[in-house]
Design a protein around this motif. Structure first.
Motif, mmCIF file in Angstrom:
data_model
loop_
_atom_site.group_PDB
_atom_site.id
_atom_site.type_symbol
_atom_site.label_atom_id
_atom_site.label_comp_id
_atom_site.label_asym_id
_atom_site.label_seq_id
_atom_site.Cartn_x
_atom_site.Cartn_y
_atom_site.Cartn_z
ATOM 1 N N GLY A 1 -9.873 42.460 1.757
ATOM 2 C CA GLY A 1 -10.821 41.148 1.202
ATOM 3 C C GLY A 1 -10.143 40.001 1.299
ATOM 4 O O GLY A 1 -10.755 39.092 1.413
ATOM 5 N N ASN A 2 -8.697 40.020 1.297
ATOM 6 C CA ASN A 2 -7.937 38.849 1.492
ATOM 7 C C ASN A 2 -8.074 37.946 2.842
ATOM 8 O O ASN A 2 -7.330 36.975 3.162
ATOM 9 N N GLN A 3 -8.706 38.812 3.597
ATOM 10 C CA GLN A 3 -8.860 38.211 5.080
ATOM 11 C C GLN A 3 -10.147 37.566 5.377
ATOM 12 O O GLN A 3 -10.363 37.365 6.594
ATOM 13 N N TYR A 4 -11.133 37.685 4.546
ATOM 14 C CA TYR A 4 -12.579 37.553 4.943
ATOM 15 C C TYR A 4 -12.956 36.032 4.787
ATOM 16 O O TYR A 4 -12.797 35.486 3.670
ATOM 17 N N ASN A 5 -13.311 35.569 5.774
ATOM 18 C CA ASN A 5 -13.792 33.994 5.737
ATOM 19 C C ASN A 5 -15.223 34.086 5.299
ATOM 20 O O ASN A 5 -15.974 35.046 4.777
ATOM 21 N N HIS A 6 -15.745 32.780 5.072
ATOM 22 C CA HIS A 6 -16.961 32.419 4.411
ATOM 23 C C HIS A 6 -17.834 31.889 5.861
ATOM 24 O O HIS A 6 -17.358 31.610 6.790
ATOM 25 N N ASP A 7 -19.131 32.028 5.826
ATOM 26 C CA ASP A 7 -19.875 31.368 6.841
ATOM 27 C C ASP A 7 -21.325 30.923 6.337
ATOM 28 O O ASP A 7 -21.808 31.408 5.038
ATOM 29 N N THR A 8 -21.959 30.704 7.249
ATOM 30 C CA THR A 8 -23.416 29.835 7.140
ATOM 31 C C THR A 8 -24.585 30.445 8.176
ATOM 32 O O THR A 8 -23.822 30.845 9.136
ATOM 33 N N ILE A 9 -25.751 30.574 7.818
ATOM 34 C CA ILE A 9 -26.635 30.592 8.853
ATOM 35 C C ILE A 9 -27.352 29.211 8.947
ATOM 36 O O ILE A 9 -27.977 29.048 7.889
ATOM 37 N N GLY A 10 -27.245 28.496 9.900
ATOM 38 C CA GLY A 10 -28.125 27.171 10.097
ATOM 39 C C GLY A 10 -29.161 27.533 10.958
ATOM 40 O O GLY A 10 -28.969 27.854 12.298
ATOM 41 N N MET A 11 -30.446 27.249 10.824
ATOM 42 C CA MET A 11 -31.445 27.260 11.726
ATOM 43 C C MET A 11 -32.194 26.049 12.004
ATOM 44 O O MET A 11 -32.521 25.268 11.129
ATOM 45 N N LEU A 12 -32.605 25.592 13.126
ATOM 46 C CA LEU A 12 -33.513 24.487 13.651
ATOM 47 C C LEU A 12 -34.640 25.101 14.371
ATOM 48 O O LEU A 12 -34.271 25.836 15.221
ATOM 49 N N ALA A 13 -35.783 24.413 14.149
ATOM 50 C CA ALA A 13 -36.979 24.814 14.968
ATOM 51 C C ALA A 13 -37.530 23.659 15.433
ATOM 52 O O ALA A 13 -37.946 22.638 14.465
ATOM 53 N N LEU A 14 -38.379 23.710 16.632
ATOM 54 C CA LEU A 14 -39.632 22.819 17.126
ATOM 55 C C LEU A 14 -40.553 23.619 17.295
ATOM 56 O O LEU A 14 -40.687 24.565 18.192
ATOM 57 N N ASP A 15 -41.704 23.318 16.477
ATOM 58 C CA ASP A 15 -42.904 24.131 16.687
ATOM 59 C C ASP A 15 -43.686 23.630 17.882
ATOM 60 O O ASP A 15 -43.431 22.503 18.492
ATOM 61 N N ALA A 16 -44.887 24.292 17.970
ATOM 62 C CA ALA A 16 -45.939 23.902 19.255
ATOM 63 C C ALA A 16 -46.401 22.435 18.820
ATOM 64 O O ALA A 16 -46.826 21.961 20.123
ATOM 65 N N SER A 17 -46.721 22.024 17.735
ATOM 66 C CA SER A 17 -47.079 20.707 17.372
ATOM 67 C C SER A 17 -45.985 19.502 17.679
ATOM 68 O O SER A 17 -46.502 18.329 17.464
ATOM 69 N N GLY A 18 -44.715 20.070 17.709
ATOM 70 C CA GLY A 18 -43.768 18.958 18.063
ATOM 71 C C GLY A 18 -43.040 18.557 16.811
ATOM 72 O O GLY A 18 -42.373 17.497 16.991
ATOM 73 N N ASN A 19 -43.344 19.144 15.933
ATOM 74 C CA ASN A 19 -42.629 18.865 14.620
ATOM 75 C C ASN A 19 -41.568 19.853 14.237
ATOM 76 O O ASN A 19 -41.287 21.062 14.715
ATOM 77 N N LEU A 20 -40.330 19.281 13.796
ATOM 78 C CA LEU A 20 -38.834 19.682 13.314
ATOM 79 C C LEU A 20 -38.738 20.314 12.134
ATOM 80 O O LEU A 20 -39.246 19.377 11.072
ATOM 81 N N SER A 21 -38.102 21.272 11.903
ATOM 82 C CA SER A 21 -37.495 21.803 10.306
ATOM 83 C C SER A 21 -36.376 22.428 10.684
ATOM 84 O O SER A 21 -35.933 22.925 11.703
ATOM 85 N N GLY A 22 -35.579 22.433 9.455
ATOM 86 C CA GLY A 22 -34.078 22.920 9.381
ATOM 87 C C GLY A 22 -34.093 23.764 8.125
ATOM 88 O O GLY A 22 -34.628 23.231 6.843
ATOM 89 N N ALA A 23 -33.304 24.797 8.099
ATOM 90 C CA ALA A 23 -32.697 25.646 6.863
ATOM 91 C C ALA A 23 -31.536 25.834 7.150
ATOM 92 O O ALA A 23 -30.656 26.142 8.179
ATOM 93 N N CYS A 24 -30.738 26.037 5.957
ATOM 94 C CA CYS A 24 -29.205 26.271 5.870
ATOM 95 C C CYS A 24 -28.941 27.293 4.753
ATOM 96 O O CYS A 24 -29.460 26.591 3.610
#
Length: 339
Positions: free
Chosen positions: A192-215
């Motif tokens: 346990g004392n050796q485990y780091n944290h982290d994240t999933i960050g996601m970015l998308a561009l759809d067929a209509s040309g619009n962007l969104s993101g989540a983290c």
């Protein structure tokens, strides 16, 4: 004769303008990848499975916003992932607290921080965006809101996380290892004392040309009670500008916050930087501000521009990111790095 003078004058102005371009802008023509639409990209190896869930929405003409929410929910549900969602490691008092944010093509955004007992903070963040006049809810208020919206309350401290926390309590040392999120780096759970944290960050561009993101993240393993990093902070862990592009970050959030990193990456792309060159410049800002700390931590940025070109850069080696588009749905790439 007059036309010849005008021609020479224009030629001289053009030469001066070209020579005045900054080196980083010159990189914009050589450091970009892709130019595909629709496309979804996300941080770390676990981004491959997340991208595939997002792709099911994108390939049928669905929105980038729906895609990023569905995509990161995969990581939030993965009990083998100790850095995101229900499988996340607790703080030093044994509480699993989750952070998340989401942002759409119109600049709408929602965020939750220090949220307990809810397995999908990204969906609560979307509700904050769509159903309240606010951007961020935290702690007990975020939980109250989630329950009012019909989210199920549950115990997020799973047995393996509890065991790691109890092991950490024996010495109470915080010694994170970089890139532990990358399963190819180490596939075994460490003490346990050796485990780091982290994240999933996601970015998308759809067929209509619009962007969104989540983290979304469970934050630093065994963090101080109440600690919040960059992941739920718009402009730090995530930023979307539908005219230009989007960016997300991963790693030690304190340093990302200090540089407002994801906003910086998008603004650099506005100036003409490629996604990769913009990420590199953002990482170099961290090195410049905190040179000694930068050598000991990991921070990575991932960016996607309006054309569907993408790129990344990190402080240290070991950062990976996943890419999914029409030609291939399970690409995993290694990010470039400073050290």
């Amino acid at each position: 004769m007059d036309s010849r003078r005008i021609f020479l004058k224009k030629a001289m102005i053009g030469a001066i303008s070209a020579s005045a371009l900054p080196t980083s802008l010159a990189m914009a023509n050589t450091a970009q990848k892709g130019a595909k639409k629709p496309i979804v990209i996300s941080t770390w190896d676990f981004g491959v499975a997340a991208n595939q869930a997002a792709w099911k929405i994108l390939q049928t003409g669905g929105s980038a916003l729906d895609a990023v929410e569905a995509g990161v929910q995969v990581a939030e549900s993965d009990l083998s992932n100790p850095t995101v969602g229900k499988g996340g490691y607790p703080d030093r008092d044994g509480h699993v607290t989750l952070d998340a944010c989401i942002m759409d093509a119109e600049g709408n955004c929602g965020s939750v921080a220090a949220l307990e007992h809810i397995a999908h903070p990204i969906s609560v963040a979307r509700k904050v965006m769509e159903d309240t006049p606010h951007v961020m809810l935290v702690g007990e208020g975020a939980l109250q809101f989630a329950l009012e919206k019909g989210f199920e309350k549950e115990d997020l401290l799973i047995p393996s996380s509890k065991e790691a926390w109890q092991e950490w309590l024996k010495e109470r040392q915080y010694k994170p290892i970089m890139n532990i999120e990358n399963k190819s780096f180490n596939t075994e759970r460490l003490p346990g004392n050796q485990y780091n944290h982290d994240t999933i960050g996601m970015l998308a561009l759809d067929a209509s040309g619009n962007l969104s993101g989540a983290c979304t993240t469970s934050g630093m393993a065994f963090k101080m009670r109440g600690r919040v990093g960059d992941s739920p902070i718009i402009g730090a862990g995530l930023y979307v500008d539908n005219e230009i592009g989007a960016a997300t970050s991963t790693g030690v959030g304190e340093e990302v916050i200090r540089t407002v990193g994801s906003f910086l990456v998008v603004e650099l792309m506005r100036q003409g930087y490629s996604p990769e060159a913009a990420c590199k410049e953002a990482v170099e800002r961290i090195v410049k501000k905190k040179p000694e700390i930068a050598k000991e931590i990991q921070v990575g940025f991932l960016a996607l521009n309006k054309k569907g070109e993408y790129g990344s850069y990190a402080l240290q080696s070991g950062f990976s990111f996943a890419v999914c588009h029409n030609e291939q749905q399970d690409i995993l790439e290694k990010g470039k790095h400073i050290f």
